[in-house]
Write an enzyme that holds these catalytic residues in place. Structure first.
Site, PDB file in Angstrom:
ATOM      1  N   LYS A  44     -11.059  -1.268 -14.449  1.00  0.00           N
ATOM      2  CA  LYS A  44     -10.160  -1.943 -15.397  1.00  0.00           C
ATOM      3  C   LYS A  44     -10.014  -1.130 -16.682  1.00  0.00           C
ATOM      4  O   LYS A  44      -9.348  -1.551 -17.627  1.00  0.00           O
ATOM      5  CB  LYS A  44     -10.689  -3.347 -15.745  1.00  0.00           C
ATOM      6  CG  LYS A  44     -10.623  -4.339 -14.619  1.00  0.00           C
ATOM      7  CD  LYS A  44     -10.760  -5.774 -15.113  1.00  0.00           C
ATOM      8  CE  LYS A  44     -12.137  -6.113 -15.579  1.00  0.00           C
ATOM      9  NZ  LYS A  44     -12.282  -7.549 -15.951  1.00  0.00           N
ATOM     10  N   LYS A  46     -12.434  -0.561 -18.740  1.00  0.00           N
ATOM     11  CA  LYS A  46     -13.263  -1.212 -19.753  1.00  0.00           C
ATOM     12  C   LYS A  46     -14.696  -0.686 -19.659  1.00  0.00           C
ATOM     13  O   LYS A  46     -15.206  -0.427 -18.581  1.00  0.00           O
ATOM     14  CB  LYS A  46     -13.307  -2.728 -19.498  1.00  0.00           C
ATOM     15  CG  LYS A  46     -12.077  -3.496 -19.945  1.00  0.00           C
ATOM     16  CD  LYS A  46     -12.367  -5.006 -19.870  1.00  0.00           C
ATOM     17  CE  LYS A  46     -11.323  -5.812 -20.591  1.00  0.00           C
ATOM     18  NZ  LYS A  46     -11.646  -7.242 -20.648  1.00  0.00           N
TER      19      LYS A  46
HETATM   20  N1  C2G Z   1      -9.521 -15.194 -23.018  1.00  0.00           N
HETATM   21  C1  C2G Z   1      -8.919 -16.202 -23.774  1.00  0.00           C
HETATM   22  N2  C2G Z   1      -8.730 -16.019 -25.089  1.00  0.00           N
HETATM   23  C2  C2G Z   1      -9.124 -14.864 -25.699  1.00  0.00           C
HETATM   24  C3  C2G Z   1      -9.750 -13.847 -24.949  1.00  0.00           C
HETATM   25  C4  C2G Z   1      -9.944 -14.032 -23.593  1.00  0.00           C
HETATM   26  O1  C2G Z   1      -8.554 -17.263 -23.220  1.00  0.00           O
HETATM   27  N3  C2G Z   1      -8.907 -14.722 -27.033  1.00  0.00           N
HETATM   28  C5  C2G Z   1      -9.695 -15.419 -21.572  1.00  0.00           C
HETATM   29  C6  C2G Z   1      -8.916 -14.408 -20.741  1.00  0.00           C
HETATM   30  O2  C2G Z   1      -7.552 -14.812 -20.621  1.00  0.00           O
HETATM   31  C7  C2G Z   1      -9.663 -14.471 -19.408  1.00  0.00           C
HETATM   32  C8  C2G Z   1     -11.112 -14.770 -19.845  1.00  0.00           C
HETATM   33  O3  C2G Z   1     -11.050 -15.234 -21.212  1.00  0.00           O
HETATM   34  O4  C2G Z   1      -9.174 -15.551 -18.616  1.00  0.00           O
HETATM   35  C9  C2G Z   1     -12.006 -13.545 -19.773  1.00  0.00           C
HETATM   36  O5  C2G Z   1     -11.394 -12.529 -20.544  1.00  0.00           O
HETATM   37  P1  C2G Z   1     -11.917 -10.999 -20.328  1.00  0.00           P
HETATM   38  O6  C2G Z   1     -13.397 -10.979 -20.354  1.00  0.00           O
HETATM   39  O7  C2G Z   1     -11.113 -10.122 -21.212  1.00  0.00           O
HETATM   40  O8  C2G Z   1     -11.505 -10.750 -18.800  1.00  0.00           O
HETATM   41  P2  C2G Z   1     -10.355  -9.783 -18.235  1.00  0.00           P
HETATM   42  O9  C2G Z   1     -10.612  -8.375 -18.611  1.00  0.00           O
HETATM   43  O10 C2G Z   1      -9.059 -10.409 -18.545  1.00  0.00           O
HETATM   44  O11 C2G Z   1     -10.696  -9.836 -16.654  1.00  0.00           O
HETATM   45  O12 C2G Z   1      -9.752 -10.259 -12.034  1.00  0.00           O
HETATM   46  C10 C2G Z   1      -9.486 -10.737 -13.336  1.00  0.00           C
HETATM   47  C11 C2G Z   1     -10.136  -9.888 -14.394  1.00  0.00           C
HETATM   48  O13 C2G Z   1     -11.505  -9.666 -14.100  1.00  0.00           O
HETATM   49  C12 C2G Z   1      -9.969 -10.569 -15.749  1.00  0.00           C
END
Ligand code: C2G
Length: 132
Positions: A44, A46
């Site tokens: 990803k 990250k």
């Molecule tokens: N999230 C949120 N508000 C934020 C930050 C994050 O609602 N200010 C939500 C994201 O939309 C996601 C969850 O928290 O649903 C986890 O976010 P991340 O850890 O950034 O995950 P991500 O990189 O989006 O990975 O297969 C799917 C991926 O693994 C998602």
């Protein structure tokens, strides 16, 4: 028992994550969180501050979370939904539409993100504070 699943890295846990997890739990009785393994984070683009094991332990300590499983690939979601008898797949709406293929297997819900917070913002703010 109505089972909900959500996926993410959940690094440097913050209110955006907590708001998502709290609302996700309101859609069922049992919430599974699939946390991105360190190798998958690399896919990803990250690099999490906390290792998978640390992020897993942190999520397991949250009262909304009933089970934590690893996320290794983009392709595992259908298998996960079937294997865990999932009723609701739920993500933040930055993913709106991206996982609609799961509608053949379960309810798919995208919830509004929490505005103003992200792991990236935390890292940037801390760098600014430390480097002036
Ligand atoms: N999230 C949120 N508000 C934020 C930050 C994050 O609602 N200010 C939500 C994201 O939309 C996601 C969850 O928290 O649903 C986890 O976010 P991340 O850890 O950034 O995950 P991500 O990189 O989006 O990975 O297969 C799917 C991926 O693994 C998602």
């Amino acid at each position: 028992m109505k089972k909900v699943i959500t996926y993410g890295t959940f690094d440097l846990l913050h209110m955006g994550h907590i708001n998502l997890l709290r609302r996700a739990k309101e859609y069922g009785d049992y919430l599974i969180v699939a946390i991105s393994a360190d190798e998958f984070n690399a896919l990803k683009g990250k690099k999490a501050y906390y290792t998978f094991e640390q992020r897993k332990a942190i999520l397991e300590a949250i009262k909304y979370v009933d089970e934590v499983i690893p996320e290794y690939t983009w392709e595992q979601k259908i298998e996960d939904v079937k294997k865990h008898n999932i009723d609701v797949f739920l993500m933040g709406d930055d993913w709106e539409g991206k996982f609609d293929f799961l509608k053949d297997y379960c309810e798919v819900i995208y919830l509004p993100r929490t505005v103003g917070i992200s792991t990236t913002k935390i890292k940037t703010d801390l760098n600014m504070a430390n480097n002036g």
